[in-house]
Design a protein around this motif. Structure first.
Motif, PDB file in Angstrom:
ATOM      1  N   LEU A  60     -45.453 -23.749  20.139  1.00  0.00           N
ATOM      2  CA  LEU A  60     -44.826 -24.566  19.097  1.00  0.00           C
ATOM      3  C   LEU A  60     -43.583 -23.890  18.543  1.00  0.00           C
ATOM      4  CD1 LEU A  60     -45.206 -27.164  17.329  1.00  0.00           C
ATOM      5  CD2 LEU A  60     -46.451 -25.706  15.721  1.00  0.00           C
ATOM      6  N   GLU A  61     -43.668 -22.587  18.350  1.00  0.00           N
ATOM      7  CA  GLU A  61     -42.549 -21.842  17.778  1.00  0.00           C
ATOM      8  C   GLU A  61     -41.326 -21.909  18.677  1.00  0.00           C
ATOM      9  OE1 GLU A  61     -40.853 -19.827  14.631  1.00  0.00           O
ATOM     10  OE2 GLU A  61     -42.782 -20.833  14.800  1.00  0.00           O
ATOM     11  N   GLN A  62     -41.533 -21.798  19.972  1.00  0.00           N
ATOM     12  CA  GLN A  62     -40.412 -21.881  20.902  1.00  0.00           C
ATOM     13  C   GLN A  62     -39.789 -23.271  20.885  1.00  0.00           C
ATOM     14  OE1 GLN A  62     -41.109 -20.068  24.870  1.00  0.00           O
ATOM     15  NE2 GLN A  62     -43.068 -19.407  24.039  1.00  0.00           N
ATOM     16  N   ALA A  63     -40.601 -24.280  20.599  1.00  0.00           N
ATOM     17  CA  ALA A  63     -40.103 -25.650  20.637  1.00  0.00           C
ATOM     18  C   ALA A  63     -39.306 -26.028  19.398  1.00  0.00           C
ATOM     19  CB  ALA A  63     -41.278 -26.619  20.807  1.00  0.00           C
ATOM     20  N   ILE A  64     -39.702 -25.530  18.217  1.00  0.00           N
ATOM     21  CA  ILE A  64     -39.086 -26.030  16.978  1.00  0.00           C
ATOM     22  C   ILE A  64     -38.502 -24.952  16.090  1.00  0.00           C
ATOM     23  CG2 ILE A  64     -40.621 -28.028  16.979  1.00  0.00           C
ATOM     24  CD1 ILE A  64     -42.263 -26.729  14.831  1.00  0.00           C
ATOM     25  N   ALA A  65     -38.584 -23.674  16.492  1.00  0.00           N
ATOM     26  CA  ALA A  65     -38.142 -22.602  15.589  1.00  0.00           C
ATOM     27  C   ALA A  65     -36.669 -22.678  15.259  1.00  0.00           C
ATOM     28  CB  ALA A  65     -38.460 -21.234  16.191  1.00  0.00           C
ATOM     29  N   GLY A  66     -35.851 -23.193  16.176  1.00  0.00           N
ATOM     30  CA  GLY A  66     -34.421 -23.252  15.909  1.00  0.00           C
ATOM     31  C   GLY A  66     -34.091 -24.072  14.680  1.00  0.00           C
ATOM     32  N   GLY A  67     -34.947 -24.998  14.339  1.00  0.00           N
ATOM     33  CA  GLY A  67     -34.697 -25.806  13.147  1.00  0.00           C
ATOM     34  C   GLY A  67     -35.465 -25.330  11.937  1.00  0.00           C
ATOM     35  N   ARG A  68     -36.151 -24.194  12.030  1.00  0.00           N
ATOM     36  CA  ARG A  68     -36.941 -23.676  10.903  1.00  0.00           C
ATOM     37  C   ARG A  68     -36.609 -22.205  10.707  1.00  0.00           C
ATOM     38  NH1 ARG A  68     -43.130 -24.656  11.276  1.00  0.00           N
ATOM     39  NH2 ARG A  68     -42.888 -23.371  13.129  1.00  0.00           N
ATOM     40  N   GLU A  69     -35.499 -21.921  10.062  1.00  0.00           N
ATOM     41  CA  GLU A  69     -35.069 -20.530   9.913  1.00  0.00           C
ATOM     42  C   GLU A  69     -35.928 -19.778   8.899  1.00  0.00           C
ATOM     43  OE1 GLU A  69     -33.113 -19.478  11.997  1.00  0.00           O
ATOM     44  OE2 GLU A  69     -32.213 -21.308  12.752  1.00  0.00           O
ATOM     45  N   LEU A  70     -36.332 -20.471   7.822  1.00  0.00           N
ATOM     46  CA  LEU A  70     -37.100 -19.800   6.781  1.00  0.00           C
ATOM     47  C   LEU A  70     -38.506 -19.471   7.265  1.00  0.00           C
ATOM     48  CD1 LEU A  70     -36.055 -21.896   3.632  1.00  0.00           C
ATOM     49  CD2 LEU A  70     -35.209 -19.647   4.337  1.00  0.00           C
ATOM     50  N   GLY A  71     -38.944 -18.264   6.933  1.00  0.00           N
ATOM     51  CA  GLY A  71     -40.298 -17.856   7.282  1.00  0.00           C
ATOM     52  C   GLY A  71     -40.494 -17.499   8.737  1.00  0.00           C
ATOM     53  N   ALA A  72     -39.406 -17.263   9.482  1.00  0.00           N
ATOM     54  CA  ALA A  72     -39.524 -16.988  10.915  1.00  0.00           C
ATOM     55  C   ALA A  72     -40.319 -15.718  11.171  1.00  0.00           C
ATOM     56  CB  ALA A  72     -38.134 -16.876  11.545  1.00  0.00           C
ATOM     57  N   LEU A  73     -40.085 -14.682  10.355  1.00  0.00           N
ATOM     58  CA  LEU A  73     -40.800 -13.419  10.556  1.00  0.00           C
ATOM     59  C   LEU A  73     -42.289 -13.590  10.283  1.00  0.00           C
ATOM     60  CD1 LEU A  73     -40.780 -10.420  11.168  1.00  0.00           C
ATOM     61  CD2 LEU A  73     -40.188  -9.986   8.780  1.00  0.00           C
ATOM     62  N   GLU A  74     -42.618 -14.309   9.234  1.00  0.00           N
ATOM     63  CA  GLU A  74     -44.037 -14.542   8.903  1.00  0.00           C
ATOM     64  C   GLU A  74     -44.727 -15.316  10.019  1.00  0.00           C
ATOM     65  OE1 GLU A  74     -46.759 -17.035   5.669  1.00  0.00           O
ATOM     66  OE2 GLU A  74     -44.605 -16.779   5.332  1.00  0.00           O
TER      67      GLU A  74
END
Length: 353
Positions: free
Chosen positions: A174-188
């Protein structure tokens, strides 16, 4: 001592596969590649999960014997299933210096000139091979020879380990699919993936399984969790570094493979968090590109180093290992078990492949 356990686990894996080959031969001779490829695949690996299970059993007062070695070997079939399926999802080319399972089956299809698309056949066959390993993991655990009461004690850990890994794997996908649009909380989010995809099933769950099989009390179980969780996270962080900076001759995978696959690791999350606007734009442009060349890998590596992400992850590994060993020191167990677990902790974090 840990080398001896690795060899014993390998013998159990080989014996079990030989028995399964007979069963599949009864289905049809065309099933031979399934066993052949899996036998080759399961002939390598560090056997860390099996070793953690075995030594936790010993730490909890369990006696040496074939039963615990067989139960520990069951974890290696589960690990094989996870790796085979992971390679399909990541479209990986290699594993341990050889073609990934789906690539092997695709080559088999292509070599015989069969109908259909070789890649599709390879992926489908690899899914079946991974499913077989999942089935065999449970079968070997159940038929390990340990007392039924012991197996019942360990069953809850064995079951939750498998379910939680699949949840962690889904979060990674899921992270690989949508992480580009969710910058906040990426490290968590990246650390949550590490927690469930690697930390628990690589170290903590094998430890708890071995200890519960031996009838450990709550005190030792708590100490083993405190030892295993930070160590499992450190293990995965080292894996993330190797996925970007590792020597292909040692890791068995192409240089920068994690970058081509777009892995949103803690290493990448830290780099993005600390990057300048131009650096961030370049990372977002190159990360996950299947055509990423050596120059692109070099550019991403440079950003990871220049932002301090690499040194920060190395510091995290050191801190996690220190926490882990401190918990082990406080755990009640015999000297041999403590020494073996300390050695495994170092092997898990200092490795180059």
């Amino acid at each position: 001592m840990t080398g001896e356990i690795k060899a014993r686990v390998q013998r159990e894996v080989d014996d079990f596969l030989a028995a399964q080959a007979t069963i599949l031969a009864d289905v049809h001779g065309d099933c031979a590649p399934l066993v052949g490829y899996l036998t080759g695949f399961l002939s390598g690996g560090k056997r860390l999960r099996a070793a953690f299970c075995y030594w936790a059993w010993r730490a909890a007062g369990g006696a040496d014997g074939r039963g615990i070695v067989r139960a520990s070997a069951a974890l290696e079939f589960f690990q094989a299933a996870a790796l085979i399926h992971d390679d399909v999802m990541d479209a990986s080319e290699t594993r341990r210096g050889a073609p990934a399972m789906h690539r092997r089956f695709a080559a088999l299809h292509r070599g015989h000139g069969w109908r259909g698309e070789p890649g599709r056949f390879g992926e489908s066959a690899a899914v079946l091979a991974g499913d077989l390993c999942l089935v065999w993991s449970d079968e070997l655990y159940t038929a390990s020879g340990l007392h039924p009461l012991a197996l019942t004690r360990g069953r809850a850990v064995f079951n939750s380990m498998r379910t939680q890994l699949m949840g962690g794997q889904y979060l990674d996908l899921l992270e690989q699919a949508i992480a580009g649009g969710r910058e906040l909380g990426a490290l968590e989010r990246a650390r949550r993936v590490v927690h469930y995809k690697s930390a628990k099933y690589t170290v903590e769950h094998p430890l708890l399984l071995g200890a519960r099989l031996a009838g450990a009390g709550d005190g030792l179980l708590a100490r083993l969790s405190a030892f295993g969780l930070p160590l499992g996270e450190a293990f995965q962080l080292r894996d993330d570094i190797l996925g970007v900076f590792g020597d292909p001759a040692r890791t068995g995978k192409p240089a920068g493979d994690d970058l081509r696959e777009g892995k949103r690791t803690v290493l990448v999350a830290l780099a993005l968090d600390r990057a300048s606007a131009p650096q961030r734009a370049l990372v977002e442009e190159l990360l996950g590109s299947p055509t990423l060349d050596e120059a692109g890998v070099g550019a991403l590596r440079e950003i990871i180093v220049d932002t301090g992400a690499l040194s920060a992850v190395e510091d995290m590994i050191s801190g996690l290992l220190e926490r882990s060993l401190a918990a082990l020191t406080a755990a009640p167990m015999d000297r041999a078990s403590r020494s073996a677990l300390e050695g495994l902790a170092q092997a898990a974090t200092d490795r180059v492949a």
